[in-house]
Design a protein around this motif. Sequence first.
Motif, PDB file in Angstrom:
ATOM      1  N   ASP A  54      -1.201   2.084  -9.534  1.00  0.00           N
ATOM      2  CA  ASP A  54      -1.641   3.451  -9.775  1.00  0.00           C
ATOM      3  C   ASP A  54      -1.833   3.691 -11.268  1.00  0.00           C
ATOM      4  O   ASP A  54      -1.695   2.759 -12.096  1.00  0.00           O
ATOM      5  CB  ASP A  54      -0.671   4.456  -9.153  1.00  0.00           C
ATOM      6  N   LYS A  55      -2.147   4.915 -11.650  1.00  0.00           N
ATOM      7  CA  LYS A  55      -2.467   5.224 -13.039  1.00  0.00           C
ATOM      8  C   LYS A  55      -1.276   5.044 -13.975  1.00  0.00           C
ATOM      9  O   LYS A  55      -1.452   4.935 -15.203  1.00  0.00           O
ATOM     10  CB  LYS A  55      -3.014   6.644 -13.154  1.00  0.00           C
ATOM     11  N   ASP A  56      -0.068   4.969 -13.399  1.00  0.00           N
ATOM     12  CA  ASP A  56       1.136   4.748 -14.206  1.00  0.00           C
ATOM     13  C   ASP A  56       1.632   3.311 -14.130  1.00  0.00           C
ATOM     14  O   ASP A  56       2.722   3.002 -14.610  1.00  0.00           O
ATOM     15  CB  ASP A  56       2.246   5.693 -13.750  1.00  0.00           C
ATOM     16  N   GLY A  57       0.840   2.449 -13.504  1.00  0.00           N
ATOM     17  CA  GLY A  57       1.196   1.038 -13.427  1.00  0.00           C
ATOM     18  C   GLY A  57       2.109   0.672 -12.284  1.00  0.00           C
ATOM     19  O   GLY A  57       2.602  -0.463 -12.215  1.00  0.00           O
ATOM     20  N   LYS A  58       2.335   1.603 -11.351  1.00  0.00           N
ATOM     21  CA  LYS A  58       3.192   1.325 -10.196  1.00  0.00           C
ATOM     22  C   LYS A  58       2.372   0.713  -9.070  1.00  0.00           C
ATOM     23  O   LYS A  58       1.256   1.159  -8.789  1.00  0.00           O
ATOM     24  CB  LYS A  58       3.868   2.608  -9.705  1.00  0.00           C
ATOM     25  N   SER A  59       2.944  -0.280  -8.399  1.00  0.00           N
ATOM     26  CA  SER A  59       2.227  -0.977  -7.331  1.00  0.00           C
ATOM     27  C   SER A  59       2.213  -0.163  -6.049  1.00  0.00           C
ATOM     28  O   SER A  59       3.230   0.447  -5.667  1.00  0.00           O
ATOM     29  CB  SER A  59       2.887  -2.330  -7.052  1.00  0.00           C
ATOM     30  N   TYR A  60       1.075  -0.180  -5.373  1.00  0.00           N
ATOM     31  CA  TYR A  60       0.963   0.484  -4.073  1.00  0.00           C
ATOM     32  C   TYR A  60       1.625  -0.331  -2.960  1.00  0.00           C
ATOM     33  O   TYR A  60       1.581   0.072  -1.792  1.00  0.00           O
ATOM     34  CB  TYR A  60      -0.502   0.737  -3.732  1.00  0.00           C
ATOM     35  N   SER A  61       2.247  -1.437  -3.295  1.00  0.00           N
ATOM     36  CA  SER A  61       2.921  -2.259  -2.283  1.00  0.00           C
ATOM     37  C   SER A  61       4.053  -1.520  -1.594  1.00  0.00           C
ATOM     38  O   SER A  61       4.458  -1.880  -0.481  1.00  0.00           O
ATOM     39  CB  SER A  61       3.453  -3.548  -2.914  1.00  0.00           C
ATOM     40  N   SER A  62       4.587  -0.472  -2.231  1.00  0.00           N
ATOM     41  CA  SER A  62       5.697   0.280  -1.639  1.00  0.00           C
ATOM     42  C   SER A  62       5.234   1.358  -0.661  1.00  0.00           C
ATOM     43  O   SER A  62       6.054   1.992   0.003  1.00  0.00           O
ATOM     44  CB  SER A  62       6.530   0.934  -2.745  1.00  0.00           C
ATOM     45  N   VAL A  63       3.911   1.569  -0.566  1.00  0.00           N
ATOM     46  CA  VAL A  63       3.383   2.613   0.312  1.00  0.00           C
ATOM     47  C   VAL A  63       3.220   2.060   1.729  1.00  0.00           C
ATOM     48  O   VAL A  63       2.633   0.988   1.907  1.00  0.00           O
ATOM     49  CB  VAL A  63       2.035   3.137  -0.216  1.00  0.00           C
ATOM     50  N   PRO A  64       3.720   2.748   2.753  1.00  0.00           N
ATOM     51  CA  PRO A  64       3.610   2.242   4.127  1.00  0.00           C
ATOM     52  C   PRO A  64       2.158   2.074   4.568  1.00  0.00           C
ATOM     53  O   PRO A  64       1.278   2.856   4.175  1.00  0.00           O
ATOM     54  CB  PRO A  64       4.305   3.317   4.968  1.00  0.00           C
ATOM     55  N   VAL A  65       1.926   1.075   5.406  1.00  0.00           N
ATOM     56  CA  VAL A  65       0.615   0.820   6.004  1.00  0.00           C
ATOM     57  C   VAL A  65       0.788   0.769   7.516  1.00  0.00           C
ATOM     58  O   VAL A  65       1.685   0.093   8.027  1.00  0.00           O
ATOM     59  CB  VAL A  65       0.007  -0.499   5.496  1.00  0.00           C
ATOM     60  N   GLY A  66      -0.055   1.489   8.238  1.00  0.00           N
ATOM     61  CA  GLY A  66       0.034   1.498   9.694  1.00  0.00           C
ATOM     62  C   GLY A  66      -1.291   1.822  10.323  1.00  0.00           C
ATOM     63  O   GLY A  66      -2.351   1.501   9.786  1.00  0.00           O
ATOM     64  N   THR A  67      -1.235   2.497  11.469  1.00  0.00           N
ATOM     65  CA  THR A  67      -2.460   2.871  12.169  1.00  0.00           C
ATOM     66  C   THR A  67      -2.224   4.168  12.927  1.00  0.00           C
ATOM     67  O   THR A  67      -1.089   4.631  13.066  1.00  0.00           O
ATOM     68  CB  THR A  67      -2.924   1.759  13.130  1.00  0.00           C
ATOM     69  N   ALA A  68      -3.319   4.750  13.408  1.00  0.00           N
ATOM     70  CA  ALA A  68      -3.274   5.946  14.243  1.00  0.00           C
ATOM     71  C   ALA A  68      -4.032   5.665  15.530  1.00  0.00           C
ATOM     72  O   ALA A  68      -5.117   5.074  15.497  1.00  0.00           O
ATOM     73  CB  ALA A  68      -3.900   7.133  13.520  1.00  0.00           C
ATOM     74  N   ASP A  69      -3.456   6.091  16.650  1.00  0.00           N
ATOM     75  CA  ASP A  69      -4.162   5.887  17.911  1.00  0.00           C
ATOM     76  C   ASP A  69      -3.699   6.907  18.934  1.00  0.00           C
ATOM     77  O   ASP A  69      -2.726   7.636  18.718  1.00  0.00           O
ATOM     78  CB  ASP A  69      -3.969   4.467  18.446  1.00  0.00           C
TER      79      ASP A  69
END
Length: 313
Positions: free
Chosen positions: A148-163
């Motif tokens: 992100d703009k502060d150098g933090k990795s998006y790896s900590s953000v959850p990834v999933g799906t909607a159904d």
Amino acid sequence: MNFLHLAASLLVTASSVNAMGDLGFCIGTKDNSGVCKYTDGYKEDLQKLAPYTNTIRFYSTSDCNTLQWLAPALVAENFKAVVGIWPTDDTHYQMDKDAASTYLPQMSIDNVVAFTVGSEALYRKDLTPQQLADKISDFKNFVSGIKDKDGKSYSSVPVGTADSWNVLVDGYNAPAVQACDLVLANAFSYWQGQVMNNASYSFIDDIMQAVQQVQSIKGTDDIDFWVGETGWPTDGGNYESAQPSVDNAETFWQQGICAIRAWGINTFVFEGFDEAWKPPSTGQNGQEVQGVERFWGVYDANGTLKYDLSCKF
């Protein structure tokens, strides 16, 4: 577990539950004439929603150049989003990944609740459960390399799906659920043709079935779960016994949306604003319903709130 009994008791005991689930709204990418929105249009949307939430959901980063124009609005209005990535076809998926890599660095990680790879991809049979699982895993790996703009990795953000809730309940789709950090379940009593005096019970029953199955597949109750879409239209045609009206939408808000949130379940309402450009839609029974897709917003096409959004317990 007797879910019909649970649904009924949930409505009765909702006011005694302390932790209120978060509220968010799904938003569209076009204005009422069908033209793609720009940053000022998104800012207006977020400002109208701000008294009720600071969280939205959208479906694709590249359609209408959404993330390009929405990212500055999220930052300016201190909002956060569930960012949608469209997994089909491969060209579209790559376009969404490219948009993510370009515009996520302009945002803060605090502006992103989660990423959803696909919205009802299993319901439409766009992908098999394993194909969707592979796309979710691929995007996890991809986004972990973005900061992100502060150098933090998006790896900590959850990834999933909607159904759709019923698809999630079907054990056949377990590989996709297994790949998820979070799951969003969509449930529409209107599209099940429900009369209003049964609609909220049916909705809560649907969601509770989805919760139980997701927890069973994951082997834990420690999983991020949201209602991904729900609501009731205020105008347009009937679908079987379901009747659109402002009164019915307000009733469903109180008895369905407020109740499920009072049970601690985070909920996205479909949707924030009416979309006057939308064409007719067809239900699962093959019935074409004139006009109803235009009238799911809590705000009408002129930006006027249709009914009281407070929860009256």
